[in-house]
Design a protein around this motif. Sequence first.
Motif, PDB file in Angstrom:
ATOM      1  N   THR A 194      43.567  14.685  38.946  1.00 53.43           N
ATOM      2  CA  THR A 194      43.884  16.072  38.975  1.00 53.43           C
ATOM      3  C   THR A 194      43.093  16.809  40.007  1.00 53.43           C
ATOM      4  O   THR A 194      41.946  16.396  40.640  1.00 53.43           O
ATOM      5  N   THR A 195      43.447  18.256  40.310  1.00 60.77           N
ATOM      6  CA  THR A 195      42.722  19.022  40.894  1.00 60.77           C
ATOM      7  C   THR A 195      41.341  19.311  40.382  1.00 60.77           C
ATOM      8  O   THR A 195      41.222  19.298  39.179  1.00 60.77           O
ATOM      9  N   GLU A 196      40.392  19.296  41.373  1.00 61.06           N
ATOM     10  CA  GLU A 196      38.882  19.651  40.757  1.00 61.06           C
ATOM     11  C   GLU A 196      38.713  20.700  40.097  1.00 61.06           C
ATOM     12  O   GLU A 196      39.683  21.759  40.256  1.00 61.06           O
ATOM     13  N   GLY A 197      37.955  20.656  39.117  1.00 62.93           N
ATOM     14  CA  GLY A 197      37.868  21.899  38.183  1.00 62.93           C
ATOM     15  C   GLY A 197      36.644  22.754  38.529  1.00 62.93           C
ATOM     16  O   GLY A 197      35.677  22.196  39.628  1.00 62.93           O
ATOM     17  N   PRO A 198      36.203  23.507  37.972  1.00 63.20           N
ATOM     18  CA  PRO A 198      36.951  24.170  36.563  1.00 63.20           C
ATOM     19  C   PRO A 198      38.016  24.947  36.940  1.00 63.20           C
ATOM     20  O   PRO A 198      38.279  25.276  37.821  1.00 63.20           O
ATOM     21  N   TRP A 199      39.064  25.066  35.795  1.00 62.46           N
ATOM     22  CA  TRP A 199      40.023  26.029  36.140  1.00 62.46           C
ATOM     23  C   TRP A 199      40.039  26.823  35.170  1.00 62.46           C
ATOM     24  O   TRP A 199      38.940  26.915  33.997  1.00 62.46           O
ATOM     25  N   GLU A 200      40.754  27.996  35.186  1.00 64.57           N
ATOM     26  CA  GLU A 200      40.875  29.351  34.294  1.00 64.57           C
ATOM     27  C   GLU A 200      42.142  29.919  34.138  1.00 64.57           C
ATOM     28  O   GLU A 200      43.088  29.364  34.932  1.00 64.57           O
ATOM     29  N   VAL A 201      42.218  30.671  33.055  1.00 66.03           N
ATOM     30  CA  VAL A 201      43.498  31.286  33.194  1.00 66.03           C
ATOM     31  C   VAL A 201      43.229  32.601  33.707  1.00 66.03           C
ATOM     32  O   VAL A 201      42.202  33.328  34.004  1.00 66.03           O
ATOM     33  N   ASP A 202      44.288  32.975  34.528  1.00 64.52           N
ATOM     34  CA  ASP A 202      44.497  34.032  35.451  1.00 64.52           C
ATOM     35  C   ASP A 202      44.193  35.316  34.707  1.00 64.52           C
ATOM     36  O   ASP A 202      44.968  35.721  33.982  1.00 64.52           O
ATOM     37  N   ALA A 203      43.167  36.338  35.068  1.00 61.44           N
ATOM     38  CA  ALA A 203      42.914  37.370  34.353  1.00 61.44           C
ATOM     39  C   ALA A 203      43.987  38.374  34.283  1.00 61.44           C
ATOM     40  O   ALA A 203      44.236  39.061  33.402  1.00 61.44           O
ATOM     41  N   ASP A 204      44.689  38.435  35.404  1.00 65.25           N
ATOM     42  CA  ASP A 204      46.045  39.353  35.795  1.00 65.25           C
ATOM     43  C   ASP A 204      47.167  38.803  34.953  1.00 65.25           C
ATOM     44  O   ASP A 204      48.017  39.504  34.672  1.00 65.25           O
ATOM     45  N   ASP A 205      47.527  37.526  34.761  1.00 68.68           N
ATOM     46  CA  ASP A 205      48.839  36.788  34.248  1.00 68.68           C
ATOM     47  C   ASP A 205      48.119  35.728  33.525  1.00 68.68           C
ATOM     48  O   ASP A 205      48.111  34.458  34.251  1.00 68.68           O
ATOM     49  N   THR A 206      48.222  36.031  32.200  1.00 70.56           N
ATOM     50  CA  THR A 206      47.708  34.806  31.408  1.00 70.56           C
ATOM     51  C   THR A 206      48.812  33.752  31.177  1.00 70.56           C
ATOM     52  O   THR A 206      48.629  32.642  30.630  1.00 70.56           O
ATOM     53  N   ARG A 207      49.988  33.760  31.930  1.00 67.77           N
ATOM     54  CA  ARG A 207      50.807  32.578  32.157  1.00 67.77           C
ATOM     55  C   ARG A 207      50.447  31.538  33.020  1.00 67.77           C
ATOM     56  O   ARG A 207      50.966  30.362  33.208  1.00 67.77           O
ATOM     57  N   GLN A 208      49.413  32.075  33.932  1.00 65.43           N
ATOM     58  CA  GLN A 208      49.162  31.338  35.164  1.00 65.43           C
ATOM     59  C   GLN A 208      47.726  30.454  34.887  1.00 65.43           C
ATOM     60  O   GLN A 208      46.629  31.240  34.474  1.00 65.43           O
ATOM     61  N   ILE A 209      47.583  29.077  35.418  1.00 63.33           N
ATOM     62  CA  ILE A 209      46.347  28.562  35.385  1.00 63.33           C
ATOM     63  C   ILE A 209      45.927  28.255  36.705  1.00 63.33           C
ATOM     64  O   ILE A 209      46.635  27.683  37.561  1.00 63.33           O
ATOM     65  N   ARG A 210      44.717  28.624  37.211  1.00 64.53           N
ATOM     66  CA  ARG A 210      44.152  28.380  38.447  1.00 64.53           C
ATOM     67  C   ARG A 210      42.816  27.799  38.465  1.00 64.53           C
ATOM     68  O   ARG A 210      42.116  27.779  37.635  1.00 64.53           O
ATOM     69  N   THR A 211      42.365  27.303  39.562  1.00 61.25           N
ATOM     70  CA  THR A 211      41.119  27.013  39.853  1.00 61.25           C
ATOM     71  C   THR A 211      40.191  28.139  39.852  1.00 61.25           C
ATOM     72  O   THR A 211      40.441  29.185  40.312  1.00 61.25           O
ATOM     73  N   ALA A 212      38.967  27.965  39.318  1.00 64.35           N
ATOM     74  CA  ALA A 212      38.051  29.087  39.291  1.00 64.35           C
ATOM     75  C   ALA A 212      37.570  29.115  40.822  1.00 64.35           C
ATOM     76  O   ALA A 212      37.274  28.326  41.307  1.00 64.35           O
ATOM     77  N   GLY A 213      37.336  30.459  41.028  1.00 64.22           N
ATOM     78  CA  GLY A 213      36.768  30.466  42.621  1.00 64.22           C
ATOM     79  C   GLY A 213      37.963  30.888  43.425  1.00 64.22           C
ATOM     80  O   GLY A 213      38.229  31.838  43.680  1.00 64.22           O
TER      81      GLY A 213
END
Length: 127
Positions: A17-36
């Motif tokens: 998988t894509t390197e982590g960490p991952w996080e939930v997008d603060a503006d759209d909680t339906r989106q999961i994105r890489t932190a940073g």
Amino acid sequence: MTIRAELDNMRERVEGTTEGPWEVDADDTRQIRTAGDGYWIASLRATYEDEPTRISNAEFIAHARTDLPRLLDALDAVYAELIEMDKSRDGILGRREIGPDEAATARTLGVVEARLSIAITTALEGK
């Protein structure tokens, strides 16, 4: 399939998988994105009525990218510790009975518990 093979398969899936960490997008909680850098990982679909569950699902998925490797490292540490203990006890793990003396068995199990606790704690702390 052996437990060791299952754990190896889990690690392969994580490493693919894509390197982590991952996080939930603060503006759209339906989106999961890489932190940073915010690289898009996934999007969750749910109705408005499902929002608390959707957010919990998103948090679970986002944290799985870092939680699962830590858990696998802890299990690897336990597995390695058991192998070392077995070597030092002349194959005690392969025997049905550890010994006839219950007190000795209790002491042995206490040592096992302490060593496993140290191994798991060390792995979870990344040492």
